[in-house]
Design a protein around this motif. Structure first.
Motif, PDB file in Angstrom:
ATOM      1  N   TRP A 170     -53.873  52.671  22.145  1.00 47.17           N
ATOM      2  CA  TRP A 170     -55.312  52.544  22.317  1.00 47.17           C
ATOM      3  C   TRP A 170     -55.948  51.567  21.332  1.00 47.17           C
ATOM      4  CZ3 TRP A 170     -57.269  58.308  23.078  1.00 47.17           C
ATOM      5  CH2 TRP A 170     -56.714  58.808  24.266  1.00 47.17           C
ATOM      6  N   ALA A 171     -55.156  51.029  20.448  1.00 50.18           N
ATOM      7  CA  ALA A 171     -55.704  50.136  19.421  1.00 50.18           C
ATOM      8  C   ALA A 171     -56.330  48.908  20.064  1.00 50.18           C
ATOM      9  CB  ALA A 171     -54.606  49.711  18.451  1.00 50.18           C
ATOM     10  N   LEU A 172     -57.342  48.360  19.370  1.00 48.02           N
ATOM     11  CA  LEU A 172     -58.004  47.159  19.869  1.00 48.02           C
ATOM     12  C   LEU A 172     -57.005  46.020  20.023  1.00 48.02           C
ATOM     13  CD1 LEU A 172     -60.628  45.700  20.593  1.00 48.02           C
ATOM     14  CD2 LEU A 172     -60.899  45.118  18.176  1.00 48.02           C
ATOM     15  N   LEU A 173     -56.132  45.889  19.037  1.00 51.66           N
ATOM     16  CA  LEU A 173     -55.083  44.864  19.091  1.00 51.66           C
ATOM     17  C   LEU A 173     -53.747  45.558  18.857  1.00 51.66           C
ATOM     18  CD1 LEU A 173     -54.272  41.764  19.055  1.00 51.66           C
ATOM     19  CD2 LEU A 173     -54.331  41.973  16.585  1.00 51.66           C
ATOM     20  N   CYS A 174     -52.958  45.731  19.900  1.00 55.87           N
ATOM     21  CA  CYS A 174     -51.665  46.395  19.736  1.00 55.87           C
ATOM     22  C   CYS A 174     -50.626  45.410  19.209  1.00 55.87           C
ATOM     23  CB  CYS A 174     -51.199  46.999  21.052  1.00 55.87           C
ATOM     24  SG  CYS A 174     -50.719  45.773  22.294  1.00 55.87           S
ATOM     25  N   LYS A 175     -49.487  45.942  18.781  1.00 54.22           N
ATOM     26  CA  LYS A 175     -48.437  45.102  18.204  1.00 54.22           C
ATOM     27  C   LYS A 175     -47.822  44.157  19.226  1.00 54.22           C
ATOM     28  CE  LYS A 175     -45.410  49.176  18.507  1.00 54.22           C
ATOM     29  NZ  LYS A 175     -46.536  50.132  18.710  1.00 54.22           N
ATOM     30  N   HIS A 176     -47.896  44.519  20.498  1.00 56.28           N
ATOM     31  CA  HIS A 176     -47.325  43.660  21.539  1.00 56.28           C
ATOM     32  C   HIS A 176     -48.180  42.410  21.738  1.00 56.28           C
ATOM     33  CE1 HIS A 176     -46.437  47.979  22.497  1.00 56.28           C
ATOM     34  NE2 HIS A 176     -45.222  47.497  22.262  1.00 56.28           N
ATOM     35  N   VAL A 177     -49.501  42.592  21.701  1.00 56.99           N
ATOM     36  CA  VAL A 177     -50.410  41.445  21.778  1.00 56.99           C
ATOM     37  C   VAL A 177     -50.248  40.578  20.530  1.00 56.99           C
ATOM     38  CG1 VAL A 177     -52.833  40.723  21.774  1.00 56.99           C
ATOM     39  CG2 VAL A 177     -52.095  42.584  23.266  1.00 56.99           C
ATOM     40  N   ALA A 178     -50.135  41.233  19.371  1.00 58.65           N
ATOM     41  CA  ALA A 178     -49.957  40.494  18.116  1.00 58.65           C
ATOM     42  C   ALA A 178     -48.683  39.656  18.162  1.00 58.65           C
ATOM     43  CB  ALA A 178     -49.911  41.460  16.936  1.00 58.65           C
ATOM     44  N   ALA A 179     -47.608  40.232  18.701  1.00 55.32           N
ATOM     45  CA  ALA A 179     -46.343  39.495  18.815  1.00 55.32           C
ATOM     46  C   ALA A 179     -46.510  38.289  19.725  1.00 55.32           C
ATOM     47  CB  ALA A 179     -45.246  40.414  19.336  1.00 55.32           C
ATOM     48  N   ALA A 180     -47.239  38.471  20.821  1.00 53.39           N
ATOM     49  CA  ALA A 180     -47.463  37.358  21.750  1.00 53.39           C
ATOM     50  C   ALA A 180     -48.285  36.254  21.093  1.00 53.39           C
ATOM     51  CB  ALA A 180     -48.173  37.861  23.009  1.00 53.39           C
ATOM     52  N   LEU A 181     -49.274  36.640  20.285  1.00 49.42           N
ATOM     53  CA  LEU A 181     -50.098  35.644  19.590  1.00 49.42           C
ATOM     54  C   LEU A 181     -49.259  34.842  18.597  1.00 49.42           C
ATOM     55  CD1 LEU A 181     -53.365  37.710  18.987  1.00 49.42           C
ATOM     56  CD2 LEU A 181     -53.137  35.670  20.429  1.00 49.42           C
ATOM     57  N   TYR A 182     -48.371  35.512  17.887  1.00 50.19           N
ATOM     58  CA  TYR A 182     -47.456  34.787  16.995  1.00 50.19           C
ATOM     59  C   TYR A 182     -46.487  33.932  17.814  1.00 50.19           C
ATOM     60  CZ  TYR A 182     -48.858  36.846  12.559  1.00 50.19           C
ATOM     61  OH  TYR A 182     -49.572  37.184  11.430  1.00 50.19           O
ATOM     62  N   GLY A 183     -46.148  34.424  19.002  1.00 51.33           N
ATOM     63  CA  GLY A 183     -45.270  33.650  19.880  1.00 51.33           C
ATOM     64  C   GLY A 183     -45.886  32.316  20.260  1.00 51.33           C
ATOM     65  N   VAL A 184     -47.210  32.290  20.388  1.00 53.54           N
ATOM     66  CA  VAL A 184     -47.907  31.031  20.679  1.00 53.54           C
ATOM     67  C   VAL A 184     -47.691  30.045  19.531  1.00 53.54           C
ATOM     68  CG1 VAL A 184     -50.154  29.944  21.059  1.00 53.54           C
ATOM     69  CG2 VAL A 184     -49.641  32.136  22.135  1.00 53.54           C
ATOM     70  N   GLY A 185     -47.746  30.550  18.296  1.00 55.55           N
ATOM     71  CA  GLY A 185     -47.497  29.694  17.139  1.00 55.55           C
ATOM     72  C   GLY A 185     -46.112  29.077  17.184  1.00 55.55           C
ATOM     73  N   VAL A 186     -45.122  29.883  17.546  1.00 59.40           N
ATOM     74  CA  VAL A 186     -43.744  29.385  17.662  1.00 59.40           C
ATOM     75  C   VAL A 186     -43.663  28.317  18.747  1.00 59.40           C
ATOM     76  CG1 VAL A 186     -41.346  29.990  18.163  1.00 59.40           C
ATOM     77  CG2 VAL A 186     -42.787  31.568  16.852  1.00 59.40           C
ATOM     78  N   ARG A 187     -44.334  28.568  19.868  1.00 57.89           N
ATOM     79  CA  ARG A 187     -44.305  27.611  20.977  1.00 57.89           C
ATOM     80  C   ARG A 187     -44.987  26.294  20.577  1.00 57.89           C
ATOM     81  NH1 ARG A 187     -41.206  29.603  23.797  1.00 57.89           N
ATOM     82  NH2 ARG A 187     -42.020  30.750  25.549  1.00 57.89           N
ATOM     83  N   LEU A 188     -46.041  26.370  19.785  1.00 58.50           N
ATOM     84  CA  LEU A 188     -46.736  25.150  19.345  1.00 58.50           C
ATOM     85  C   LEU A 188     -45.870  24.346  18.383  1.00 58.50           C
ATOM     86  CD1 LEU A 188     -50.437  26.337  18.862  1.00 58.50           C
ATOM     87  CD2 LEU A 188     -49.382  25.223  20.840  1.00 58.50           C
ATOM     88  N   ASP A 189     -44.972  25.030  17.669  1.00 58.79           N
ATOM     89  CA  ASP A 189     -43.996  24.314  16.839  1.00 58.79           C
ATOM     90  C   ASP A 189     -43.170  23.367  17.707  1.00 58.79           C
ATOM     91  OD1 ASP A 189     -44.488  25.148  14.281  1.00 58.79           O
ATOM     92  OD2 ASP A 189     -42.677  26.351  14.071  1.00 58.79           O
ATOM     93  N   GLU A 190     -42.830  23.846  18.886  1.00 56.12           N
ATOM     94  CA  GLU A 190     -41.947  23.111  19.790  1.00 56.12           C
ATOM     95  C   GLU A 190     -42.715  22.118  20.666  1.00 56.12           C
ATOM     96  OE1 GLU A 190     -39.208  27.163  20.312  1.00 56.12           O
ATOM     97  OE2 GLU A 190     -40.617  26.522  21.875  1.00 56.12           O
ATOM     98  N   GLN A 191     -43.912  22.531  21.107  1.00 57.30           N
ATOM     99  CA  GLN A 191     -44.690  21.705  22.042  1.00 57.30           C
ATOM    100  C   GLN A 191     -46.175  21.736  21.669  1.00 57.30           C
ATOM    101  OE1 GLN A 191     -43.570  22.478  26.304  1.00 57.30           O
ATOM    102  NE2 GLN A 191     -42.285  24.074  25.411  1.00 57.30           N
ATOM    103  N   PRO A 192     -46.605  20.914  20.718  1.00 53.80           N
ATOM    104  CA  PRO A 192     -48.010  20.914  20.279  1.00 53.80           C
ATOM    105  C   PRO A 192     -49.010  20.646  21.395  1.00 53.80           C
ATOM    106  CG  PRO A 192     -46.641  19.656  18.766  1.00 53.80           C
ATOM    107  CD  PRO A 192     -45.787  19.963  19.947  1.00 53.80           C
ATOM    108  N   LEU A 193     -48.584  19.893  22.421  1.00 51.64           N
ATOM    109  CA  LEU A 193     -49.505  19.578  23.515  1.00 51.64           C
ATOM    110  C   LEU A 193     -49.986  20.824  24.251  1.00 51.64           C
ATOM    111  CD1 LEU A 193     -48.039  16.361  25.180  1.00 51.64           C
ATOM    112  CD2 LEU A 193     -50.247  16.602  24.049  1.00 51.64           C
TER     113      LEU A 193
END
Length: 242
Positions: A170-193
């Motif tokens: 029920w949390a506003l930001l669960c750990k799964h969403v947080a993991a996905a947000l960090y996943g975006v950072g990893v993806r931007l490492d590979e493809q900044p566009l």
């Protein structure tokens, strides 16, 4: 007597090895169905390495709104829990492995960037962007980096981010969403566009308009005499010419 609100109930957290095992099984199952997955893989302890990945994660960590669950998100991203992550215009779709056998579905929406805000940032860029290569490498002046990360910059604020997850947390930001947000950072490492894709910006036009504004400003000043040009009398006085 059982109670509806039983405060004694506790949910155990899966170990890293359990998450890895379940993630591998989920990937195998999805691929057997013919689905194309884009898992996020973190190499080493450092989640992100490039300027774009670091800037994205630092932007998230600036906001207290996300503080309580980001650490759990880091743990999940490091264990390979994000078995699929796709970045589209204004939207991030992810599948994140959790306690249950079936991965949770995460959807993160980023509010579209207004034309006024984008134009304002372009005008503030001035002559600081010279080419696409420098932009993607993050090799530009510190003051320009503020245009992305600072107030009213291109990186989204919490009010511009909304998300849903199929997990029971029920949390506003669960750990799964947080993991996905960090996943975006990893993806931007590979493809900044992908950052510009997410924000709905045509990066080629972004560069073209910025440079066009630069040329326009230069032409507008072409007819104006420079303050560095000396008057004839000043020249004669300087060199002793009568």
């Amino acid at each position: 007597m059982s109670k509806y609100w039983d405060s004694s109930t506790r949910y155990s957290q899966p170990t890293a090895s359990e998450i890895r095992k379940k993630s591998a099984a989920s990937r195998k199952k999805e691929q057997a169905k013919g689905k194309v997955l884009e898992p996020v893989s973190v190499q080493g302890r450092t989640i992100v390495k490039s300027w774009w990945g670091q800037a994205w994660c630092e932007n998230l960590e600036r906001y207290a709104d996300y503080e309580s669950r980001l650490d759990r998100g880091k743990r999940y991203i490091r264990t390979g829990a994000v078995i699929d992550l796709k970045i589209q215009k204004g939207k991030i779709l992810a599948r994140v492995q959790g306690t249950r056998k079936t991965p949770y579905k995460v959807e993160i929406r980023i509010s579209p960037l207004s034309e006024e805000k984008c134009q304002s940032i372009i005008s503030r860029c001035g002559k600081k962007i010279e080419n696409l290569e420098e932009l993607l490498a993050g090799n530009f002046p510190e003051e320009m980096k503020e245009l992305f990360q600072g107030k009213d910059g291109l990186f989204p604020t919490p009010i511009e981010i909304s998300f849903t997850c199929s997990c029971p947390d029920w949390a506003l930001l669960c750990k799964h969403v947080a993991a996905a947000l960090y996943g975006v950072g990893v993806r931007l490492d590979e493809q900044p566009l992908l950052f510009f894709e997410l924000r709905g910006i045509d990066v080629g036009r972004f560069i073209d308009v910025t440079l066009a504004n630069k040329v326009e400003a230069m032409l507008a000043n072409a007819e104006k005499p420079s303050s560095r040009i000396m008057e004839e009398d000043e020249v004669k006085g300087l060199f002793g010419v009568l």
